[in-house]
Scaffold this motif. Sequence first.
Motif, PDB file in Angstrom:
ATOM      1  N   LEU A  46       1.019  -1.007  -0.168  1.00 44.77           N
ATOM      2  CA  LEU A  46       0.181   0.010  -0.273  1.00 44.77           C
ATOM      3  C   LEU A  46       0.878   1.689  -0.085  1.00 44.77           C
ATOM      4  O   LEU A  46       0.291   2.589  -0.396  1.00 44.77           O
ATOM      5  CB  LEU A  46      -0.870   0.094   1.273  1.00 44.77           C
ATOM      6  N   ILE A  47       2.141   0.848   0.701  1.00 47.74           N
ATOM      7  CA  ILE A  47       2.600   2.190   0.665  1.00 47.74           C
ATOM      8  C   ILE A  47       3.516   2.810  -0.719  1.00 47.74           C
ATOM      9  O   ILE A  47       3.099   4.094  -1.157  1.00 47.74           O
ATOM     10  CB  ILE A  47       4.015   1.908   1.817  1.00 47.74           C
ATOM     11  N   PRO A  48       4.205   2.108  -1.376  1.00 55.01           N
ATOM     12  CA  PRO A  48       4.083   2.588  -3.013  1.00 55.01           C
ATOM     13  C   PRO A  48       3.378   2.827  -4.256  1.00 55.01           C
ATOM     14  O   PRO A  48       2.820   3.560  -4.366  1.00 55.01           O
ATOM     15  CB  PRO A  48       5.139   1.198  -3.676  1.00 55.01           C
ATOM     16  N   LEU A  49       2.017   1.634  -3.536  1.00 58.60           N
ATOM     17  CA  LEU A  49       0.288   2.348  -4.186  1.00 58.60           C
ATOM     18  C   LEU A  49      -0.032   3.651  -3.976  1.00 58.60           C
ATOM     19  O   LEU A  49       0.213   4.758  -4.540  1.00 58.60           O
ATOM     20  CB  LEU A  49      -0.643   1.902  -3.766  1.00 58.60           C
ATOM     21  N   ASN A  50       0.466   4.672  -2.390  1.00 54.47           N
ATOM     22  CA  ASN A  50      -0.021   5.384  -2.197  1.00 54.47           C
ATOM     23  C   ASN A  50       0.431   6.509  -2.570  1.00 54.47           C
ATOM     24  O   ASN A  50       0.663   7.709  -3.321  1.00 54.47           O
ATOM     25  CB  ASN A  50      -0.564   5.281  -0.720  1.00 54.47           C
ATOM     26  N   ALA A  51       2.052   5.983  -3.077  1.00 55.92           N
ATOM     27  CA  ALA A  51       3.201   7.304  -3.563  1.00 55.92           C
ATOM     28  C   ALA A  51       3.019   7.596  -4.664  1.00 55.92           C
ATOM     29  O   ALA A  51       2.994   8.713  -5.250  1.00 55.92           O
ATOM     30  CB  ALA A  51       4.625   6.662  -3.148  1.00 55.92           C
ATOM     31  N   CYS A  52       2.657   6.431  -5.833  1.00 53.44           N
ATOM     32  CA  CYS A  52       1.897   6.343  -6.996  1.00 53.44           C
ATOM     33  C   CYS A  52       1.329   7.321  -7.004  1.00 53.44           C
ATOM     34  O   CYS A  52       1.047   8.517  -7.509  1.00 53.44           O
ATOM     35  CB  CYS A  52       1.887   4.930  -7.244  1.00 53.44           C
ATOM     36  N   ARG A  53      -0.181   6.892  -6.227  1.00 52.94           N
ATOM     37  CA  ARG A  53      -1.834   8.263  -6.522  1.00 52.94           C
ATOM     38  C   ARG A  53      -0.903   9.456  -6.213  1.00 52.94           C
ATOM     39  O   ARG A  53      -1.640   9.753  -6.929  1.00 52.94           O
ATOM     40  CB  ARG A  53      -2.354   7.150  -5.611  1.00 52.94           C
ATOM     41  N   LYS A  54      -0.093   8.822  -5.680  1.00 50.10           N
ATOM     42  CA  LYS A  54       0.007  10.973  -5.269  1.00 50.10           C
ATOM     43  C   LYS A  54       0.671  11.671  -5.467  1.00 50.10           C
ATOM     44  O   LYS A  54       0.385  12.750  -7.040  1.00 50.10           O
ATOM     45  CB  LYS A  54       0.983  10.948  -3.908  1.00 50.10           C
ATOM     46  N   LYS A  55       1.869  11.267  -6.892  1.00 50.28           N
ATOM     47  CA  LYS A  55       2.836  11.123  -7.560  1.00 50.28           C
ATOM     48  C   LYS A  55       1.740  11.742  -9.185  1.00 50.28           C
ATOM     49  O   LYS A  55       1.866  12.440  -9.831  1.00 50.28           O
ATOM     50  CB  LYS A  55       3.891  10.435  -8.135  1.00 50.28           C
ATOM     51  N   GLU A  56       1.073  11.131  -9.468  1.00 52.69           N
ATOM     52  CA  GLU A  56       0.402  10.482 -10.413  1.00 52.69           C
ATOM     53  C   GLU A  56      -1.038  11.581 -10.562  1.00 52.69           C
ATOM     54  O   GLU A  56      -2.150  11.107 -11.677  1.00 52.69           O
ATOM     55  CB  GLU A  56      -0.070   9.199 -11.190  1.00 52.69           C
ATOM     56  N   TYR A  58      -3.994  10.899  -8.535  1.00 52.70           N
ATOM     57  CA  TYR A  58      -5.224   9.884  -8.555  1.00 52.70           C
ATOM     58  C   TYR A  58      -5.485   9.450 -10.029  1.00 52.70           C
ATOM     59  O   TYR A  58      -6.507   8.848  -9.839  1.00 52.70           O
ATOM     60  CB  TYR A  58      -6.449  10.219  -7.630  1.00 52.70           C
ATOM     61  N   LEU A  59      -4.502   9.384 -10.861  1.00 56.60           N
ATOM     62  CA  LEU A  59      -5.381   8.737 -11.993  1.00 56.60           C
ATOM     63  C   LEU A  59      -4.844   7.343 -12.375  1.00 56.60           C
ATOM     64  O   LEU A  59      -4.211   6.810 -11.955  1.00 56.60           O
ATOM     65  CB  LEU A  59      -4.354   9.375 -13.219  1.00 56.60           C
ATOM     66  N   PRO A  60      -6.711   6.577 -12.488  1.00 55.92           N
ATOM     67  CA  PRO A  60      -6.982   5.829 -12.130  1.00 55.92           C
ATOM     68  C   PRO A  60      -5.865   4.501 -13.221  1.00 55.92           C
ATOM     69  O   PRO A  60      -5.438   3.035 -13.133  1.00 55.92           O
ATOM     70  CB  PRO A  60      -8.348   5.151 -12.358  1.00 55.92           C
ATOM     71  N   TRP A  61      -5.852   5.034 -14.348  1.00 52.87           N
ATOM     72  CA  TRP A  61      -5.322   4.069 -15.079  1.00 52.87           C
ATOM     73  C   TRP A  61      -2.767   4.085 -15.004  1.00 52.87           C
ATOM     74  O   TRP A  61      -2.510   3.458 -15.392  1.00 52.87           O
ATOM     75  CB  TRP A  61      -5.053   4.660 -16.229  1.00 52.87           C
ATOM     76  N   LYS A  62      -3.048   5.529 -13.970  1.00 49.25           N
ATOM     77  CA  LYS A  62      -1.423   5.566 -13.902  1.00 49.25           C
ATOM     78  C   LYS A  62      -0.894   4.624 -13.032  1.00 49.25           C
ATOM     79  O   LYS A  62      -0.214   4.026 -13.353  1.00 49.25           O
ATOM     80  CB  LYS A  62      -0.843   7.202 -13.584  1.00 49.25           C
ATOM     81  N   CYS A  63      -1.303   3.834 -11.957  1.00 48.20           N
ATOM     82  CA  CYS A  63      -0.434   2.673 -11.243  1.00 48.20           C
ATOM     83  C   CYS A  63      -1.417   1.357 -11.597  1.00 48.20           C
ATOM     84  O   CYS A  63      -1.649   1.202  -9.962  1.00 48.20           O
ATOM     85  CB  CYS A  63      -0.940   3.353  -9.861  1.00 48.20           C
ATOM     86  N   GLU A  64      -1.865   1.047 -12.527  1.00 45.48           N
ATOM     87  CA  GLU A  64      -2.408  -0.178 -11.989  1.00 45.48           C
ATOM     88  C   GLU A  64      -1.908  -1.653 -12.233  1.00 45.48           C
ATOM     89  O   GLU A  64      -2.537  -2.247 -10.807  1.00 45.48           O
ATOM     90  CB  GLU A  64      -3.205  -0.280 -13.894  1.00 45.48           C
ATOM     91  N   HIS A  65      -0.282  -1.594 -11.696  1.00 47.59           N
ATOM     92  CA  HIS A  65       0.024  -2.550 -11.799  1.00 47.59           C
ATOM     93  C   HIS A  65       0.153  -2.453 -10.493  1.00 47.59           C
ATOM     94  O   HIS A  65      -0.053  -3.788  -9.548  1.00 47.59           O
ATOM     95  CB  HIS A  65       1.992  -2.770 -12.713  1.00 47.59           C
ATOM     96  N   GLU A  66       0.808  -0.662  -9.535  1.00 52.91           N
ATOM     97  CA  GLU A  66       0.584  -1.717  -8.431  1.00 52.91           C
ATOM     98  C   GLU A  66      -0.429  -2.118  -7.757  1.00 52.91           C
ATOM     99  O   GLU A  66      -0.996  -2.155  -6.515  1.00 52.91           O
ATOM    100  CB  GLU A  66       1.451   0.339  -8.016  1.00 52.91           C
ATOM    101  N   ARG A  67      -1.351  -1.546  -7.952  1.00 52.51           N
ATOM    102  CA  ARG A  67      -3.151  -1.835  -7.944  1.00 52.51           C
ATOM    103  C   ARG A  67      -3.474  -3.176  -7.932  1.00 52.51           C
ATOM    104  O   ARG A  67      -3.808  -3.421  -6.969  1.00 52.51           O
ATOM    105  CB  ARG A  67      -4.158  -0.874  -8.294  1.00 52.51           C
ATOM    106  N   HIS A  68      -2.991  -3.543  -8.757  1.00 54.63           N
ATOM    107  CA  HIS A  68      -3.464  -5.496  -8.930  1.00 54.63           C
ATOM    108  C   HIS A  68      -2.750  -5.711  -8.094  1.00 54.63           C
ATOM    109  O   HIS A  68      -2.982  -6.931  -7.799  1.00 54.63           O
ATOM    110  CB  HIS A  68      -2.961  -5.423 -10.611  1.00 54.63           C
ATOM    111  N   VAL A  69      -1.016  -5.349  -8.112  1.00 58.54           N
ATOM    112  CA  VAL A  69      -0.426  -6.150  -6.746  1.00 58.54           C
ATOM    113  C   VAL A  69      -0.763  -6.006  -5.333  1.00 58.54           C
ATOM    114  O   VAL A  69      -1.149  -6.804  -4.318  1.00 58.54           O
ATOM    115  CB  VAL A  69       0.744  -6.067  -6.795  1.00 58.54           C
ATOM    116  N   TYR A  70      -1.338  -5.347  -5.561  1.00 56.85           N
ATOM    117  CA  TYR A  70      -1.659  -4.699  -3.751  1.00 56.85           C
ATOM    118  C   TYR A  70      -3.571  -5.626  -4.046  1.00 56.85           C
ATOM    119  O   TYR A  70      -3.465  -6.021  -2.902  1.00 56.85           O
ATOM    120  CB  TYR A  70      -1.792  -3.153  -4.036  1.00 56.85           C
TER     121      TYR A  70
END
Length: 89
Positions: A46-56, A58-70
């Motif tokens: 969740l930590i890298p997923l939230n970091a990716c979300r903040k960086k991007e 919260y665009l849903p298509w930007k952190c798909e891999h991190e979200r899938h793994v979580y």
Amino acid sequence: RERERERASEEEGFVGAMATEFATTKEACDEAQVPQVWRDACAHLLIPLNACRKKEFYLPWKCEHERHVYELCQYKDYKKRVKAAEDAK
């Protein structure tokens, strides 16, 4: 193809890390501002997923891999808890 192999190996690593309970520390969760209710066996993802979300932004298509793994970690943790409950019956 190369990227697919990299993602598969990353996913295996993340799932392997999920095998241990609480693969992250309280300090890491505090630093990443992870709420108490989300500090479970998958908090290390969740930590890298939230970091990716903040960086991007919260665009849903930007952190798909991190979200899938979580979400995969959450699902496997759920299945493990269901099996433990069935075994306890």
